[in-house]
Scaffold this motif. Structure first.
Motif, PDB file in Angstrom:
ATOM      1  N   LEU A   1      37.516  40.618  39.530  1.00 39.63           N
ATOM      2  CA  LEU A   1      38.919  40.312  39.264  1.00 39.63           C
ATOM      3  C   LEU A   1      39.761  41.585  39.235  1.00 39.63           C
ATOM      4  O   LEU A   1      40.888  41.608  39.741  1.00 39.63           O
ATOM      5  CB  LEU A   1      39.058  39.561  37.928  1.00 39.63           C
ATOM      6  CG  LEU A   1      38.414  38.189  37.869  1.00 39.63           C
ATOM      7  CD1 LEU A   1      38.507  37.641  36.444  1.00 39.63           C
ATOM      8  CD2 LEU A   1      39.067  37.231  38.853  1.00 39.63           C
ATOM      9  N   ARG A   2      39.196  42.631  38.682  1.00 38.64           N
ATOM     10  CA  ARG A   2      39.910  43.910  38.604  1.00 38.64           C
ATOM     11  C   ARG A   2      40.217  44.443  40.005  1.00 38.64           C
ATOM     12  O   ARG A   2      41.331  44.875  40.294  1.00 38.64           O
ATOM     13  CB  ARG A   2      39.057  44.903  37.821  1.00 38.64           C
ATOM     14  CG  ARG A   2      39.661  46.254  37.673  1.00 38.64           C
ATOM     15  CD  ARG A   2      38.744  47.151  36.882  1.00 38.64           C
ATOM     16  NE  ARG A   2      39.376  48.455  36.733  1.00 38.64           N
ATOM     17  CZ  ARG A   2      38.762  49.509  36.268  1.00 38.64           C
ATOM     18  NH1 ARG A   2      37.520  49.436  35.869  1.00 38.64           N
ATOM     19  NH2 ARG A   2      39.385  50.649  36.169  1.00 38.64           N
ATOM     20  N   HIS A   3      39.219  44.409  40.883  1.00 42.79           N
ATOM     21  CA  HIS A   3      39.411  44.903  42.239  1.00 42.79           C
ATOM     22  C   HIS A   3      40.355  44.012  43.041  1.00 42.79           C
ATOM     23  O   HIS A   3      41.168  44.505  43.826  1.00 42.79           O
ATOM     24  CB  HIS A   3      38.067  45.053  42.949  1.00 42.79           C
ATOM     25  CG  HIS A   3      37.360  46.317  42.581  1.00 42.79           C
ATOM     26  ND1 HIS A   3      37.431  47.457  43.334  1.00 42.79           N
ATOM     27  CD2 HIS A   3      36.597  46.611  41.506  1.00 42.79           C
ATOM     28  CE1 HIS A   3      36.732  48.410  42.738  1.00 42.79           C
ATOM     29  NE2 HIS A   3      36.215  47.924  41.633  1.00 42.79           N
ATOM     30  N   SER A   4      40.242  42.710  42.847  1.00 45.64           N
ATOM     31  CA  SER A   4      41.153  41.789  43.543  1.00 45.64           C
ATOM     32  C   SER A   4      42.597  42.053  43.136  1.00 45.64           C
ATOM     33  O   SER A   4      43.503  42.081  43.978  1.00 45.64           O
ATOM     34  CB  SER A   4      40.789  40.336  43.228  1.00 45.64           C
ATOM     35  OG  SER A   4      39.505  40.040  43.718  1.00 45.64           O
ATOM     36  N   ASN A   5      42.805  42.251  41.851  1.00 45.45           N
ATOM     37  CA  ASN A   5      44.147  42.532  41.353  1.00 45.45           C
ATOM     38  C   ASN A   5      44.693  43.827  41.946  1.00 45.45           C
ATOM     39  O   ASN A   5      45.842  43.878  42.402  1.00 45.45           O
ATOM     40  CB  ASN A   5      44.132  42.608  39.828  1.00 45.45           C
ATOM     41  CG  ASN A   5      45.515  42.789  39.251  1.00 45.45           C
ATOM     42  OD1 ASN A   5      46.446  42.086  39.620  1.00 45.45           O
ATOM     43  ND2 ASN A   5      45.647  43.743  38.349  1.00 45.45           N
TER      44      ASN A   5
ATOM     45  N   THR B   1      43.857  45.250  44.763  1.00 50.30           N
ATOM     46  CA  THR B   1      44.116  45.041  46.183  1.00 50.30           C
ATOM     47  C   THR B   1      45.442  44.322  46.405  1.00 50.30           C
ATOM     48  O   THR B   1      46.243  44.712  47.268  1.00 50.30           O
ATOM     49  CB  THR B   1      42.968  44.224  46.821  1.00 50.30           C
ATOM     50  OG1 THR B   1      41.744  44.950  46.648  1.00 50.30           O
ATOM     51  CG2 THR B   1      43.214  43.984  48.291  1.00 50.30           C
ATOM     52  N   ILE B   2      45.693  43.296  45.625  1.00 52.09           N
ATOM     53  CA  ILE B   2      46.955  42.543  45.743  1.00 52.09           C
ATOM     54  C   ILE B   2      48.140  43.451  45.424  1.00 52.09           C
ATOM     55  O   ILE B   2      49.154  43.434  46.122  1.00 52.09           O
ATOM     56  CB  ILE B   2      46.932  41.304  44.825  1.00 52.09           C
ATOM     57  CG1 ILE B   2      45.921  40.289  45.355  1.00 52.09           C
ATOM     58  CG2 ILE B   2      48.318  40.680  44.709  1.00 52.09           C
ATOM     59  CD1 ILE B   2      45.582  39.186  44.372  1.00 52.09           C
TER      60      ILE B   2
ATOM     61  N   LYS C   1      49.714  55.130  41.102  1.00 49.96           N
ATOM     62  CA  LYS C   1      49.871  55.686  39.757  1.00 49.96           C
ATOM     63  C   LYS C   1      50.075  54.563  38.737  1.00 49.96           C
ATOM     64  O   LYS C   1      49.551  54.610  37.621  1.00 49.96           O
ATOM     65  CB  LYS C   1      51.037  56.657  39.726  1.00 49.96           C
ATOM     66  CG  LYS C   1      51.166  57.433  38.439  1.00 49.96           C
ATOM     67  CD  LYS C   1      52.264  58.465  38.537  1.00 49.96           C
ATOM     68  CE  LYS C   1      52.378  59.247  37.242  1.00 49.96           C
ATOM     69  NZ  LYS C   1      53.408  60.277  37.320  1.00 49.96           N
ATOM     70  N   ILE C   2      50.817  53.541  39.117  1.00 47.91           N
ATOM     71  CA  ILE C   2      51.067  52.405  38.222  1.00 47.91           C
ATOM     72  C   ILE C   2      49.822  51.534  38.111  1.00 47.91           C
ATOM     73  O   ILE C   2      49.484  51.060  37.038  1.00 47.91           O
ATOM     74  CB  ILE C   2      52.270  51.586  38.704  1.00 47.91           C
ATOM     75  CG1 ILE C   2      53.541  52.421  38.560  1.00 47.91           C
ATOM     76  CG2 ILE C   2      52.385  50.270  37.954  1.00 47.91           C
ATOM     77  CD1 ILE C   2      54.773  51.798  39.166  1.00 47.91           C
ATOM     78  N   ILE C   3      49.152  51.331  39.248  1.00 47.29           N
ATOM     79  CA  ILE C   3      47.943  50.501  39.241  1.00 47.29           C
ATOM     80  C   ILE C   3      46.876  51.150  38.386  1.00 47.29           C
ATOM     81  O   ILE C   3      46.243  50.514  37.590  1.00 47.29           O
ATOM     82  CB  ILE C   3      47.413  50.278  40.677  1.00 47.29           C
ATOM     83  CG1 ILE C   3      48.429  49.480  41.482  1.00 47.29           C
ATOM     84  CG2 ILE C   3      46.060  49.581  40.662  1.00 47.29           C
ATOM     85  CD1 ILE C   3      48.115  49.356  42.935  1.00 47.29           C
TER      86      ILE C   3
END
Length: 54
Positions: free
Chosen positions: A36-40, A42-43, A52-54
């Motif tokens: 879920l972390r990686h999917s988020n 990527t989106i 920087k925000i991600i």
């Protein structure tokens, strides 16, 4: 994580609901928090959010 009413979401129940939803949708992959972390991320990147925000 919290619900809209401010109460905490129990992690195991959240993942259990995801599994039920995946089964309903015919998705056989076991989804983990890390997925879920990686999917988020990527989106967010596709929507041009700064790394920087991600």
């Amino acid at each position: 994580m919290v619900q809209e009413n401010g109460k905490f979401i129990i992690t195991s129940r959240f993942l259990q609901r995801i599994k039920i939803l995946c089964k309903y949708c015919g998705i056989e992959k076991n989804i983990r928090w890390h997925d879920l972390r990686h999917s988020n991320a990527t989106i967010l990147l596709k929507n041009k959010v700064s790394m920087k925000i991600i």
